[in-house]
Design a protein around this motif. Structure first.
Motif, PDB file in Angstrom:
ATOM      1  N   VAL A  39      -5.736  -9.555   3.385  1.00 18.04           N
ATOM      2  CA  VAL A  39      -6.447 -10.357   4.381  1.00 18.04           C
ATOM      3  C   VAL A  39      -7.724  -9.642   4.820  1.00 18.04           C
ATOM      4  O   VAL A  39      -8.211  -9.819   5.926  1.00 18.04           O
ATOM      5  CB  VAL A  39      -5.556 -10.673   5.600  1.00 18.04           C
ATOM      6  N   GLY A  40      -8.245  -8.856   3.959  1.00 18.05           N
ATOM      7  CA  GLY A  40      -9.473  -8.112   4.220  1.00 18.05           C
ATOM      8  C   GLY A  40      -9.645  -7.058   3.153  1.00 18.05           C
ATOM      9  O   GLY A  40      -8.726  -6.764   2.389  1.00 18.05           O
ATOM     10  N   SER A  41     -10.820  -6.506   3.067  1.00 18.78           N
ATOM     11  CA  SER A  41     -11.101  -5.503   2.048  1.00 18.78           C
ATOM     12  C   SER A  41     -10.482  -4.158   2.401  1.00 18.78           C
ATOM     13  O   SER A  41     -10.470  -3.766   3.574  1.00 18.78           O
ATOM     14  CB  SER A  41     -12.614  -5.322   1.886  1.00 18.78           C
ATOM     15  N   PRO A  42      -9.975  -3.422   1.424  1.00 19.53           N
ATOM     16  CA  PRO A  42      -9.508  -2.055   1.674  1.00 19.53           C
ATOM     17  C   PRO A  42     -10.651  -1.201   2.196  1.00 19.53           C
ATOM     18  O   PRO A  42     -11.817  -1.452   1.907  1.00 19.53           O
ATOM     19  CB  PRO A  42      -9.044  -1.582   0.292  1.00 19.53           C
ATOM     20  N   LEU A  84      -5.163  -0.558   3.885  1.00 17.65           N
ATOM     21  CA  LEU A  84      -5.032  -1.847   3.205  1.00 17.65           C
ATOM     22  C   LEU A  84      -4.464  -2.891   4.167  1.00 17.65           C
ATOM     23  O   LEU A  84      -3.273  -2.882   4.467  1.00 17.65           O
ATOM     24  CB  LEU A  84      -4.115  -1.702   1.996  1.00 17.65           C
ATOM     25  N   PRO A  85      -5.288  -3.802   4.695  1.00 18.20           N
ATOM     26  CA  PRO A  85      -4.786  -4.856   5.591  1.00 18.20           C
ATOM     27  C   PRO A  85      -4.155  -5.999   4.796  1.00 18.20           C
ATOM     28  O   PRO A  85      -4.768  -6.547   3.877  1.00 18.20           O
ATOM     29  CB  PRO A  85      -6.039  -5.311   6.332  1.00 18.20           C
ATOM     30  N   VAL A  86      -2.913  -6.382   5.151  1.00 14.72           N
ATOM     31  CA  VAL A  86      -2.187  -7.417   4.422  1.00 14.72           C
ATOM     32  C   VAL A  86      -1.424  -8.315   5.395  1.00 14.72           C
ATOM     33  O   VAL A  86      -1.260  -8.007   6.571  1.00 14.72           O
ATOM     34  CB  VAL A  86      -1.185  -6.795   3.422  1.00 14.72           C
ATOM     35  N   ARG A  87      -0.938  -9.425   4.888  1.00 12.25           N
ATOM     36  CA  ARG A  87       0.005 -10.282   5.594  1.00 12.25           C
ATOM     37  C   ARG A  87       1.079 -10.701   4.600  1.00 12.25           C
ATOM     38  O   ARG A  87       0.873 -10.624   3.380  1.00 12.25           O
ATOM     39  CB  ARG A  87      -0.682 -11.518   6.180  1.00 12.25           C
ATOM     40  N   ILE A  88       2.231 -11.159   5.082  1.00 11.83           N
ATOM     41  CA  ILE A  88       3.330 -11.576   4.217  1.00 11.83           C
ATOM     42  C   ILE A  88       3.598 -13.055   4.436  1.00 11.83           C
ATOM     43  O   ILE A  88       3.847 -13.491   5.569  1.00 11.83           O
ATOM     44  CB  ILE A  88       4.596 -10.756   4.501  1.00 11.83           C
ATOM     45  N   HIS A  89       3.538 -13.817   3.366  1.00 10.01           N
ATOM     46  CA  HIS A  89       3.773 -15.259   3.402  1.00 10.01           C
ATOM     47  C   HIS A  89       5.245 -15.538   3.116  1.00 10.01           C
ATOM     48  O   HIS A  89       5.735 -15.224   2.029  1.00 10.01           O
ATOM     49  CB  HIS A  89       2.890 -15.949   2.360  1.00 10.01           C
ATOM     50  N   LEU A  90       5.963 -16.098   4.087  1.00  7.15           N
ATOM     51  CA  LEU A  90       7.356 -16.492   3.907  1.00  7.15           C
ATOM     52  C   LEU A  90       7.388 -17.957   3.492  1.00  7.15           C
ATOM     53  O   LEU A  90       6.856 -18.822   4.193  1.00  7.15           O
ATOM     54  CB  LEU A  90       8.145 -16.297   5.206  1.00  7.15           C
ATOM     55  N   GLU A  91       8.023 -18.233   2.347  1.00  7.80           N
ATOM     56  CA  GLU A  91       7.984 -19.588   1.795  1.00  7.80           C
ATOM     57  C   GLU A  91       9.380 -20.184   1.666  1.00  7.80           C
ATOM     58  O   GLU A  91      10.278 -19.599   1.066  1.00  7.80           O
ATOM     59  CB  GLU A  91       7.296 -19.564   0.434  1.00  7.80           C
ATOM     60  N   ASN A  92       9.523 -21.373   2.268  1.00 12.36           N
ATOM     61  CA  ASN A  92      10.752 -22.161   2.253  1.00 12.36           C
ATOM     62  C   ASN A  92      10.371 -23.535   2.794  1.00 12.36           C
ATOM     63  O   ASN A  92       9.554 -23.622   3.713  1.00 12.36           O
ATOM     64  CB  ASN A  92      11.824 -21.503   3.131  1.00 12.36           C
ATOM     65  N   GLY A 151       2.047 -11.232  10.083  1.00 13.06           N
ATOM     66  CA  GLY A 151       0.704 -10.685  10.020  1.00 13.06           C
ATOM     67  C   GLY A 151      -0.309 -11.790   9.797  1.00 13.06           C
ATOM     68  O   GLY A 151      -0.009 -12.827   9.193  1.00 13.06           O
ATOM     69  N   THR A 152      -1.501 -11.594  10.302  1.00 10.22           N
ATOM     70  CA  THR A 152      -2.582 -12.562  10.164  1.00 10.22           C
ATOM     71  C   THR A 152      -3.875 -11.829   9.824  1.00 10.22           C
ATOM     72  O   THR A 152      -3.929 -10.601   9.835  1.00 10.22           O
ATOM     73  CB  THR A 152      -2.792 -13.340  11.469  1.00 10.22           C
ATOM     74  N   ALA A 153      -4.916 -12.602   9.542  1.00  5.00           N
ATOM     75  CA  ALA A 153      -6.210 -11.995   9.239  1.00  5.00           C
ATOM     76  C   ALA A 153      -6.729 -11.197  10.435  1.00  5.00           C
ATOM     77  O   ALA A 153      -7.356 -10.148  10.272  1.00  5.00           O
ATOM     78  CB  ALA A 153      -7.214 -13.069   8.842  1.00  5.00           C
ATOM     79  N   SER A 154      -6.462 -11.673  11.648  1.00  3.62           N
ATOM     80  CA  SER A 154      -6.940 -10.975  12.838  1.00  3.62           C
ATOM     81  C   SER A 154      -5.972  -9.898  13.316  1.00  3.62           C
ATOM     82  O   SER A 154      -6.360  -9.006  14.071  1.00  3.62           O
ATOM     83  CB  SER A 154      -7.175 -11.985  13.971  1.00  3.62           C
ATOM     84  N   HIS A 155      -4.723  -9.977  12.891  1.00  2.16           N
ATOM     85  CA  HIS A 155      -3.704  -8.996  13.295  1.00  2.16           C
ATOM     86  C   HIS A 155      -2.830  -8.665  12.077  1.00  2.16           C
ATOM     87  O   HIS A 155      -1.656  -9.025  12.010  1.00  2.16           O
ATOM     88  CB  HIS A 155      -2.850  -9.562  14.432  1.00  2.16           C
ATOM     89  N   PRO A 156      -3.403  -7.965  11.096  1.00  2.00           N
ATOM     90  CA  PRO A 156      -2.679  -7.716   9.843  1.00  2.00           C
ATOM     91  C   PRO A 156      -1.696  -6.561   9.941  1.00  2.00           C
ATOM     92  O   PRO A 156      -1.700  -5.801  10.910  1.00  2.00           O
ATOM     93  CB  PRO A 156      -3.807  -7.371   8.865  1.00  2.00           C
ATOM     94  N   ILE A 157      -0.873  -6.436   8.924  1.00  2.00           N
ATOM     95  CA  ILE A 157      -0.110  -5.207   8.692  1.00  2.00           C
ATOM     96  C   ILE A 157      -1.069  -4.247   8.004  1.00  2.00           C
ATOM     97  O   ILE A 157      -1.673  -4.592   6.986  1.00  2.00           O
ATOM     98  CB  ILE A 157       1.106  -5.479   7.792  1.00  2.00           C
ATOM     99  N   LEU A 158      -1.238  -3.062   8.540  1.00  2.00           N
ATOM    100  CA  LEU A 158      -2.210  -2.116   7.986  1.00  2.00           C
ATOM    101  C   LEU A 158      -1.483  -0.970   7.293  1.00  2.00           C
ATOM    102  O   LEU A 158      -0.915  -0.086   7.937  1.00  2.00           O
ATOM    103  CB  LEU A 158      -3.114  -1.575   9.094  1.00  2.00           C
ATOM    104  N   LEU A 159      -1.496  -0.989   5.984  1.00  2.00           N
ATOM    105  CA  LEU A 159      -0.816   0.024   5.185  1.00  2.00           C
ATOM    106  C   LEU A 159      -1.752   1.192   4.901  1.00  2.00           C
ATOM    107  O   LEU A 159      -2.919   1.000   4.559  1.00  2.00           O
ATOM    108  CB  LEU A 159      -0.347  -0.577   3.858  1.00  2.00           C
ATOM    109  N   ARG A 160      -1.230   2.407   5.053  1.00  2.00           N
ATOM    110  CA  ARG A 160      -1.983   3.631   4.743  1.00  2.00           C
ATOM    111  C   ARG A 160      -1.126   4.494   3.813  1.00  2.00           C
ATOM    112  O   ARG A 160      -0.431   5.407   4.251  1.00  2.00           O
ATOM    113  CB  ARG A 160      -2.325   4.396   6.025  1.00  2.00           C
TER     114      ARG A 160
END
Length: 313
Positions: A155-158, A176-184, A194-203
């Motif tokens: 959800v954004g550039s590293p 690395l900012p990411v989000r997880i899409h749950l599908e059902n 996580g969202t584009a404005s509030h992502p999960i930030l992996l380091r």
């Protein structure tokens, strides 16, 4: 400018290994080209991106990177998911001052098998103290609607890319900012952790050192010890990040407030840093670049692109 050193290349590969590894889930893409010989893994290298083509070979040097992992696991709050195959591909522009820029393919850098959430909807939000959710839980017993898949998306550039950390252990390599899409079907199409404005930030950080290998080849991918191209391989490393926080789920279900609350309560979200973890096993990373980019300056980017295209079968 001196030619790109092996140490610099190793640093770049190690750093991008982690970047690929921590993209533990991903999104599917269209059919990829088949490339000859040593070029084979680099099916999505963005060689035609303006930043790559503009790399002159002196101040800026273009390279292709691919990083894969057979699998691992991700723990978010109280839920642990086993991850499948991952594939990260991108371009790197090495700058003369020691910094570098990441260039993602047009379709996105991350591709991987979707992961299945254990227990499906039943495991994700049942039992519940909310009457409407309790009723839904009862209808899910034995239903095909129970299955949930999870896909991680950028959800954004590293950023904060650290080459030195790439050859060491226990140092953050990239953010690395990411989000997880749950599908059902019952969750709707906009259920995310996580969202584009509030992502999960992996380091990500290396936990073990990879094994090193190097090969040489011609521009079309044919192996040749006198070839103008080289490929570095770093294999077998384990990577981990346990420093990231995880926000609560949003956008889940038609009545998003009820479904969000049920998912968050059962999975322990939002979850503070220190309660979550991501591990990828047996990462395998390859970097390809011109052996002597200065000799084709200022056309290094164009030459790299022509070589890549010449290898497409």
């Amino acid at each position: 400018m001196p030619l790109l050193t092996t140490r610099t290349r190793i640093a770049t590969v190690s750093a991008l290994t982690a970047l690929g590894a921590f993209a533990s889930l991903g999104t599917a893409t269209a059919a990829e080209p088949v490339l000859n010989g040593e070029w084979a893994p680099f099916t999505r290298c963005p060689v035609d991106a303006p930043a790559m083509l503009a790399a002159d070979g002196f101040d800026k040097t273009p390279q292709c990177v691919v990083s894969t992992s057979a699998g691992g696991s991700i723990k978010l709050g109280k839920t642990t998911v086993v991850t499948g195959r991952t594939n990260l591909q991108m371009g790197i522009v090495q700058n003369a001052d020691g910094t570098s820029s990441v260039v993602a393919p047009p379709s996105g850098a991350l591709v991987a098998d979707s992961a299945t959430v254990p227990g499906g909807l039943l495991g994700l939000m049942c039992p519940s103290s909310i009457p409407v959710i309790t009723s839904l839980c009862e209808t899910l017993e034995g239903s095909t609607l129970n299955k949930i898949t999870a896909t991680m998306e950028s959800v954004g550039s590293p950023y904060a890319f650290d080459q030195t950390a790439g050859v060491l252990t226990d140092m953050p390599i990239v953010a690395l900012p990411v989000r997880i899409h749950l599908e059902n079907p019952l969750l709707g199409g906009k259920c995310y952790i996580g969202t584009a404005s509030h992502p999960i930030l992996l380091r990500p950080e290396n936990r073990t050192y990879p094994e090193f290998g190097m090969s040489f080849f011609r521009g079309d991918g044919t192996s040749d010890e006198s070839g103008e191209m080289s490929r570095i391989a770093l294999t077998g490393a384990t990577q981990n990040d346990s420093s990231f926080a995880v926000p609560g789920a949003t956008g889940c279900g038609l009545n998003v407030g009820l479904i969000n609350a049920a998912v968050n309560a059962k999975t322990g979200l939002p979850s503070a840093a220190g309660n979550n973890s991501l591990t990828l096993n047996d990462t395998r990373t390859h970097l390809a670049g011109l052996n002597a980019p200065g000799t084709v300056a200022p056309e290094a980017g164009r030459v790299l692109a022509e070589n890549w295209h010449s290898a497409v079968g």
